[in-house]
Enzyme design. Sequence first.
Site, PDB file in Angstrom:
ATOM      1  CB  SER C 272     -35.300  15.090 -14.456  1.00 45.07           C
ATOM      2  OG  SER C 272     -34.970  14.978 -15.815  1.00 45.07           O
ATOM      3  NE  ARG C 311       3.492  -6.530   9.896  1.00 39.81           N
ATOM      4  CZ  ARG C 311       4.648  -6.458  10.578  1.00 39.81           C
ATOM      5  NH1 ARG C 311       5.759  -6.192   9.944  1.00 39.81           N
ATOM      6  NH2 ARG C 311       4.647  -6.645  11.879  1.00 39.81           N
TER       7      ARG C 311
END
Lengths: 442, 442, 442, 442
Positions: C272, C311
């Site tokens: 930590s 497309r």
Amino acid sequence: MPSWLIDGLGTTDALADVFSDASLVRGMLAFETALAAAEAMNGLIPRRAAESIAAVAAQRAIDATAVARDARESGTIAIPFVKALTDQVGEVDAESAQFVHWGATSQDVVDTAMVLALVQARAVLAADHERLVAALRVLSDRHARTVMLGRTLLQPAPPITFGLKAARWLAAAARGWNRANTAFKDAAALQFGGASGTLAALGPRSSEVARAVAYALQIENPPAPWHTDRDRLAALATALAVYTGTLGKIARDIALLMQHEVSEAAEPGGGSSTMPHKRNPASCAIAIAGATRMPGLAAAFLGAMTQEHERAAGGWHSEWPTLAAIVQGAGAVLRALAGALEHLEVFPDRMRDNIARTNGAIFAERVVMLALPRAGKAAARALVDAALERVRRDRVTLGAALASLPDATRLLTHDELRSIDVPEEYLGAAEEMRVALLESAT
Amino acid sequence: MPSWLIDGLGTTDALADVFSDASLVRGMLAFETALAAAEAMNGLIPRRAAESIAAVAAQRAIDATAVARDARESGTIAIPFVKALTDQVGEVDAESAQFVHWGATSQDVVDTAMVLALVQARAVLAADHERLVAALRVLSDRHARTVMLGRTLLQPAPPITFGLKAARWLAAAARGWNRANTAFKDAAALQFGGASGTLAALGPRSSEVARAVAYALQIENPPAPWHTDRDRLAALATALAVYTGTLGKIARDIALLMQHEVSEAAEPGGGSSTMPHKRNPASCAIAIAGATRMPGLAAAFLGAMTQEHERAAGGWHSEWPTLAAIVQGAGAVLRALAGALEHLEVFPDRMRDNIARTNGAIFAERVVMLALPRAGKAAARALVDAALERVRRDRVTLGAALASLPDATRLLTHDELRSIDVPEEYLGAAEEMRVALLESAT
Amino acid sequence: MPSWLIDGLGTTDALADVFSDASLVRGMLAFETALAAAEAMNGLIPRRAAESIAAVAAQRAIDATAVARDARESGTIAIPFVKALTDQVGEVDAESAQFVHWGATSQDVVDTAMVLALVQARAVLAADHERLVAALRVLSDRHARTVMLGRTLLQPAPPITFGLKAARWLAAAARGWNRANTAFKDAAALQFGGASGTLAALGPRSSEVARAVAYALQIENPPAPWHTDRDRLAALATALAVYTGTLGKIARDIALLMQHEVSEAAEPGGGSSTMPHKRNPASCAIAIAGATRMPGLAAAFLGAMTQEHERAAGGWHSEWPTLAAIVQGAGAVLRALAGALEHLEVFPDRMRDNIARTNGAIFAERVVMLALPRAGKAAARALVDAALERVRRDRVTLGAALASLPDATRLLTHDELRSIDVPEEYLGAAEEMRVALLESAT
Amino acid sequence: MPSWLIDGLGTTDALADVFSDASLVRGMLAFETALAAAEAMNGLIPRRAAESIAAVAAQRAIDATAVARDARESGTIAIPFVKALTDQVGEVDAESAQFVHWGATSQDVVDTAMVLALVQARAVLAADHERLVAALRVLSDRHARTVMLGRTLLQPAPPITFGLKAARWLAAAARGWNRANTAFKDAAALQFGGASGTLAALGPRSSEVARAVAYALQIENPPAPWHTDRDRLAALATALAVYTGTLGKIARDIALLMQHEVSEAAEPGGGSSTMPHKRNPASCAIAIAGATRMPGLAAAFLGAMTQEHERAAGGWHSEWPTLAAIVQGAGAVLRALAGALEHLEVFPDRMRDNIARTNGAIFAERVVMLALPRAGKAAARALVDAALERVRRDRVTLGAALASLPDATRLLTHDELRSIDVPEEYLGAAEEMRVALLESAT
């Protein structure tokens, strides 16, 4: 699709009523009635037509199941609905029947009926939110001094108070509801534009008609119809998702506190179908379940926003089930959680005990903060490491370990040593924050 | 992961800067500098420590790539970042190095750095939003009288004006930005709580420190840290998703109008790698692409909200890429669309021509509305059906078809017949709505 | 967008390489090289052109950042990429430059480059999956007899073995990888169709060209290009999401077992930034973080599937960042979890201790199952209730409580009484299932 | 929640039956009946108990609404369901009632009932998929030579055949169904593990019982229960989402082709509530609507996968509505689209006409491909540009324009010039691909 077994945990009785076929039919009839009245008032249709439509609508005799099924032909429930209403009015008065739905389009009646349901839903949710907030306020005040472990990444951290935890829950829930409430109000807007959204079919008095319809239905009359502008509904859907996310966080916290190994709190819970000893976090499970569905449902709504031109081919048609599931889901989460909180048992002794079981390791940070400015980081760390080693080896508390280390007695005052692992002495601004959070939520 | 080829269409240069490693390091250093200064001011650390930290931070010499890689050990970039900064300060002044990140937790520095990036991002987006709105206002005013087909379910409907369409786009975009802007401002709040969120490590002057840090960074000082209360960020993420949904709708409309067969509008567009003749809706494609990703990204953020206790094990760690993608994605959509709108070509002749190609069929509704009150529904429908049949068979306009039907000349006035398929005569409240929408957006 | 600080936890070094600009440029150049070679072989372009293109491509001197930025004009990276390559070939040999990208379309080169990256990514993931599976197999075998609490709704349930738990993890992970692996293989298909997907520009030998390109790139040559048929990629994206969901479940289980109050297992973890005593489930947090993002990312990909005609205008353009994030995210989860499992500490004593702390309440079901057939439900339930009451009141075990109840000694045999709260006596088919699960995963 | 108006477009009659309360009750009763029979067969409960349970179950007299409502107490429908069944058996035979649900857990009966519903649903979907595929095959064969525009980014591109387009639709749909079908079969697995998943309550013959239950219900008997291993269901949910994505793509294509300005195809469609002339793509709208919801629903399912330990607190409880909505939604999309395709009108003349309206611009690529090898890129481009300019200016075709340019007549053969804008001459491998795609789908 209608199945109570499948959907039952995702709604409440009150909200299931709001989104029932009967309620939606009521909303659609309310629109048609208000429309006819407004049009008669403005001389667009005969007064008698408006009266006939109102009279037939008051009977609410539309067969919703048949309407829903026929909708698969046209892609919208409005067409079979209007046909059914027209037929019924026609049985009373053929001439009046001609003026049913006069100048309106499918989306006008369907969207407005949904808006009317949302208005009712808001009231249901608001009441449960008040319960939730009240329960949290009581818990926060009652446990203003109840110390418990802070937990980060599910590991023990320096202490907090349960009062602070409850206040954080409350403030976040209140923010969430405020956003949702605002979004509900913004969404309470009439949909009315006719075929292309210009109200062209109604001629020059169209604006007066719109105003009168909105007034009759007690909803806003927006500057224009919003056929393909779904941002108000999307804002509502997502505000409810954010709110529910917060409620889910609270439920998860409670379920974690209720673990047998933690046992710091317990909701009333439910039993097990096979294990006599068990008490399950049933309300939390329901709340978490609802919160779990919400992100995907919000995405489903958002994904439909790119609606083409003046009416979408599909985007619009996808919204109803999603929005109904979101609102009802939020309500189910809220109700389950409010119930859990109103009856939440809190176990302060166990909370203190779980702190004690860390043997003070969580106060190591405190030792560093005190010792470092006096002796430098290396010495402070060495002291803490030695003390923690002793804690592990001898299973004593950090305070006791420190008391036995000469370096500690040199670096720390007697008072500091005595209080080093007293939770109450390391709460920082917890109470100040708690009060500020509660205030922020009023 | 960093790849320009993959992510390039999902951001802008300005926003890529805001979320670059350099910018985030700058933000983290700004936090540590402000923290040390505030702590020195409140007597918690030596003034010299604050000065050393500020001096080293000003050099911005943190290796972000190394920090990011080391973060895989600890799960957070804060730990290697703080270590790197501490080492650098230590090279200047070993004593000062001890006070780097004093009393803060990883989440404090990481969340605050993200908030600082959001503050900058807001300004970037705001400027592009202004461009968008200005372009739409010009288009709407210029085309207040430009008639075009309304289109519902992609089929022709009675006419609207392009000015109205642009005004609806504008009003929805403005609502969307207002929500996002509010959410940006709400999210601009300091994260600062230390290990458990109580600021216990800082002793009695912790609140003064918090206030001073927020002041120095020019962001809000909230009533308490918000370690696991992610609702403000979730509200921002979803507000941007809703806003982008609206922008995506506009882009889709334009792409549809730009179809060769429709040809009513064209954005500047881009070419093709193989087809010399082509002009693609490139900006719309970029905008639609961004809008397409957004619902899922919003869900990803919402799905992380149920964060455990005082710091999540994973939920928090999941947020950064999502939020950065959302903000940059919104900016990319906005910039592409603003560009498209600023240079949008509109073809009023083709709009009128496309109306004409329906041969007036879209005005059939109008005939019904006029004839029905005079002759009843059956007669009105019969008239319309006969006229539409003639339209189809003889390829004449609806007006011409009606003029050739005795029933029509009996039921409709000469003026009505003459104007029946004149778009300008069937615009309803279009202009009134247009003006009201523009006003609603100021 | 490229930021290591933001995206670093969502990838691995190996996968970041695979999806780097350099790697994608390599893939695009590989396509162009293979294409030119195949076309020369089939007499469509001069042999010298193919050689020049190959020579220039081998230098890999494309400026990816510039390409990405220019892509904002055309909406695709292919156009500036082809232009850059053409220019470079042109510097060597102007005539050859004319034949760069001959007959191909943007999507051909971009999609194929992505496919080539996926092929590499599969190998990276496969290796880490092997590590994961091997670690789980070791854990399962080693702990075949290690008893621990079953836990349902986070509450204690009758015992299982840790070996069974690990075997369930393994079997689910193996199923997940098998699906993903299949999807990777299905997706490894050449994209090649030219402007409209018919390869018309290449004339009669187009199929031979396609076959040769696929052969050179060692990927499948599908029956036709798949420009707007994105199902193979969607199947991959979702298979990885399902796989990651399982990995996230494992990580969550470990994080829960690692809670201080449970302490049954521990991953190596990380420290930590402020608390010296802490060991965080850092790898689990990274794994959970990745799993948390995945559902939304999968939705983002799925949401782009409705691609228009030959497309898409936007749908296609949205895919790259999503797919790259999914594959890299899955890899990051996998690597973090494999590491955690390879170094997982398991604490059998604590597991047994946590069973003991329920005082045998979890065996109440067993008492019912034994007593009911002999005495009926009412008597069996009464017996259990009396015993559980005594357990609670006197803090004795269920066995001891029963031994003190005459009804129990009458209904249960001596052996049953003695073993009633011995975990090993109530494991059912755990070992049989464990073995079957391991077998199912081979 | 049950509302036909809200959910009606998201299901079919057949699937609504499968997921109705009656059907689910039937499934739950089937499980309890099979369980009791298997237990009696293995001597675990009296034969008479099994008979009584079977007899009562056969009456199917469970009040689903009451069960669903009571489930809000316990968090699962299993508990009130088992209680109701036990009470009913008790009325017939008190002793037998004791053996209802013997040794099973809530999740066993609930998950298995869902699996039984999925088995039925698969058959419903399979039949509609066959219709879809058959319709597409007919369309593809019939229109093998029907030329139409390729369209990329919604702009005209070189021609394709409608037969090829239909074949691509078919092949993608077939791949999608194959994946879904496999996933359905994998998911058809018994859930049966008792309290902790070890079947401990059943003693040494537990495996025989499991085998017999699976056999009776005609589903797979997996190596172990899969209480928190939801990957098989997640694979099904996502496979259906991918399949539906493909169906949505087809529906969108049709809706685009059905635009008045395009008019190349038309589905039967539905009318409008206000516009007499209109024919809406109603089936496509329903299909697109379903496809639009799916990504979010898939995300909702995936988001629930990280289920804790041996039974989740919420994750599991969230699944039913999501999965039921996905399966029914897929079925609704499929049925709507199959209907649209079976009655699809195709307009070859209009297709050819739309090609013609580009004046041959789409063949510019072809000119480049022919001219470049003969004259170099600069000359080829100059030629094309000159021809396109003439096309625009004089509104002639590209072929005519070229014929008037001396450079063209020099560079292109007479045959080439004559056929330069004949669509049939520029179809490339369209037919070869079409045949290969159809073959791939058998």
